[in-house]
Scaffold this motif. Structure first.
Motif, PDB file in Angstrom:
ATOM      1  N   GLU A  25     -90.699  47.536  55.091  1.00 10.60           N
ATOM      2  CA  GLU A  25     -90.014  48.715  54.570  1.00 10.60           C
ATOM      3  C   GLU A  25     -89.258  49.476  55.656  1.00 10.60           C
ATOM      4  O   GLU A  25     -89.662  49.487  56.819  1.00 10.60           O
ATOM      5  CB  GLU A  25     -91.020  49.664  53.914  1.00 10.60           C
ATOM      6  CG  GLU A  25     -91.789  49.036  52.770  1.00 10.60           C
ATOM      7  CD  GLU A  25     -90.887  48.514  51.669  1.00 10.60           C
ATOM      8  OE1 GLU A  25     -90.033  49.278  51.184  1.00 10.60           O
ATOM      9  OE2 GLU A  25     -91.022  47.334  51.291  1.00 10.60           O
ATOM     10  N   ARG A  30     -89.753  53.087  48.391  1.00 13.56           N
ATOM     11  CA  ARG A  30     -89.609  52.123  47.291  1.00 13.56           C
ATOM     12  C   ARG A  30     -90.875  52.168  46.432  1.00 13.56           C
ATOM     13  O   ARG A  30     -91.981  51.957  46.914  1.00 13.56           O
ATOM     14  CB  ARG A  30     -89.418  50.702  47.828  1.00 13.56           C
ATOM     15  CG  ARG A  30     -88.056  50.425  48.416  1.00 13.56           C
ATOM     16  CD  ARG A  30     -87.721  48.936  48.372  1.00 13.56           C
ATOM     17  NE  ARG A  30     -88.744  48.109  49.008  1.00 13.56           N
ATOM     18  CZ  ARG A  30     -88.806  46.781  48.866  1.00 13.56           C
ATOM     19  NH1 ARG A  30     -87.926  46.153  48.113  1.00 13.56           N
ATOM     20  NH2 ARG A  30     -89.742  46.088  49.491  1.00 13.56           N
ATOM     21  N   ALA A  32     -92.598  50.493  43.115  1.00 13.84           N
ATOM     22  CA  ALA A  32     -92.503  49.343  42.213  1.00 13.84           C
ATOM     23  C   ALA A  32     -92.796  49.745  40.772  1.00 13.84           C
ATOM     24  O   ALA A  32     -92.191  49.227  39.833  1.00 13.84           O
ATOM     25  CB  ALA A  32     -93.472  48.256  42.649  1.00 13.84           C
ATOM     26  N   ASN A  56     -93.979  49.665  47.227  1.00 11.65           N
ATOM     27  CA  ASN A  56     -93.654  48.343  47.763  1.00 11.65           C
ATOM     28  C   ASN A  56     -94.037  48.274  49.234  1.00 11.65           C
ATOM     29  O   ASN A  56     -94.075  49.287  49.936  1.00 11.65           O
ATOM     30  CB  ASN A  56     -92.161  48.053  47.623  1.00 11.65           C
ATOM     31  CG  ASN A  56     -91.739  47.829  46.192  1.00 11.65           C
ATOM     32  OD1 ASN A  56     -91.044  48.654  45.602  1.00 11.65           O
ATOM     33  ND2 ASN A  56     -92.148  46.718  45.621  1.00 11.65           N
ATOM     34  N   ALA A  78     -85.044  46.523  43.706  1.00  9.82           N
ATOM     35  CA  ALA A  78     -85.905  47.592  44.219  1.00  9.82           C
ATOM     36  C   ALA A  78     -85.352  48.962  43.825  1.00  9.82           C
ATOM     37  O   ALA A  78     -84.133  49.171  43.783  1.00  9.82           O
ATOM     38  CB  ALA A  78     -86.004  47.492  45.739  1.00  9.82           C
TER      39      ALA A  78
END
Length: 276
Positions: A25, A30, A32, A56, A78
């Motif tokens: 990352e 992010r 999910a 994520n 994403a």
């Protein structure tokens, strides 16, 4: 985050300028998936569900991760969020009746989380905050998390170093040392899990352990170590839901017996051995 040290690996990635760390990352959040989750521990989900936010990426990267698709795989679609948008997600889940707000694999986004929780609280929300993590944590990191977190739902995956070495990607041979140091710090600073009058978690530490097929000796060692270090009052969640379909074995994984074991489900006898 310009020289990231948010996990014990301290990979030093310049995430602030878009360089991805070992966790996969950069500096943008992010997420999910977020939803009311009915299948956490009973004292976490309750009747209304835990307001779970799945991030994520992961700085640990177990070869059997049960969230493999979101923690380690490349994701083409994403979804990125700002810190303010993360706070809005929390508020949305709270408005749906969430018993708590549950951050899953949160460590590599900890600064964002602290900001979002402060805004969440400033808007009048009082739901407990759950830090649902792998146990791969430093005391310094956990001290920062304590600014925002009420409940530490922390994995204790491995007590035997050779099992940790087999199951983890990268140089994680010291996982067992890291997790015991993290747990000792949390029990000193936060204490054992506390329940309200309805049996719901309100603060403290709840330890999780996933029993792996063919590796019950590791699980027994985890239970023994928990007892010798913290006594009989520890709240322990022994999980049996290992699923081999998520397995991603490297070519040079070593121990063939363990490799074969991870290709099957956990047996009732193996789980019962650890429960006993």
């Amino acid at each position: 985050m310009s020289e990231c040290c948010l996990c014990p690996r301290s990979c030093g990635a310049d995430r602030e300028n878009g360089v991805k760390g070992f966790c996969g990352e950069g500096d943008a959040i992010r997420v999910a998936r977020y939803s009311l989750h009915m299948w956490e521990e009973p004292c976490i989900s309750g009747e209304k569900g835990s307001g779970t936010i799945f991030f994520n990426g992961c700085g640990l990267r177990c070869i059997f991760c049960q969230n493999m698709e979101i923690s380690q795989k490349k994701i083409s679609d994403a979804k990125y969020y700002t810190e303010d948008e993360l706070a809005e997600i929390m508020q949305k889940l709270a408005d749906l009746g969430a018993t708590n707000i549950n951050f899953v694999t949160p460590d590599h986004y900890l600064p964002h989380i602290v900001y979002a929780v402060k805004k969440f609280r400033a808007n009048g929300y009082t739901q407990p905050i759950v830090y649902n993590c792998s146990g791969w944590e430093t005391p310094e990191h956990l001290k920062l998390a304590m600014e925002a977190v009420d409940i530490f739902l922390i994995d204790c995956k491995f007590s035997l170093p050779q099992v940790a070495d087999f199951c983890l990607r990268g140089k994680n041979e010291n996982y067992s040392q890291v997790v015991w140091k993290a747990l000792e710090f949390l029990y000193r600073q936060v204490g054992n899990l506390q329940l309200d009058e309805n049996g719901m978690a309100k603060c403290g530490v709840l330890v999780r352990h996933l029993v792996l097929p063919g590796m019950t000796e590791n699980s027994l060692d985890v239970v023994n170590e928990l007892f010798f270090r913290f006594g009989t009052d520890v709240y322990l969640s022994l999980m049996a839901q290992y699923t081999p379909s998520f397995l991603d074995l490297p070519k040079d994984c070593g121990n063939e017996d363990w490799q074969k074991s991870l290709m099957r489900c956990l047996t009732a006898e193996e789980y019962q051995k650890v429960v006993d």
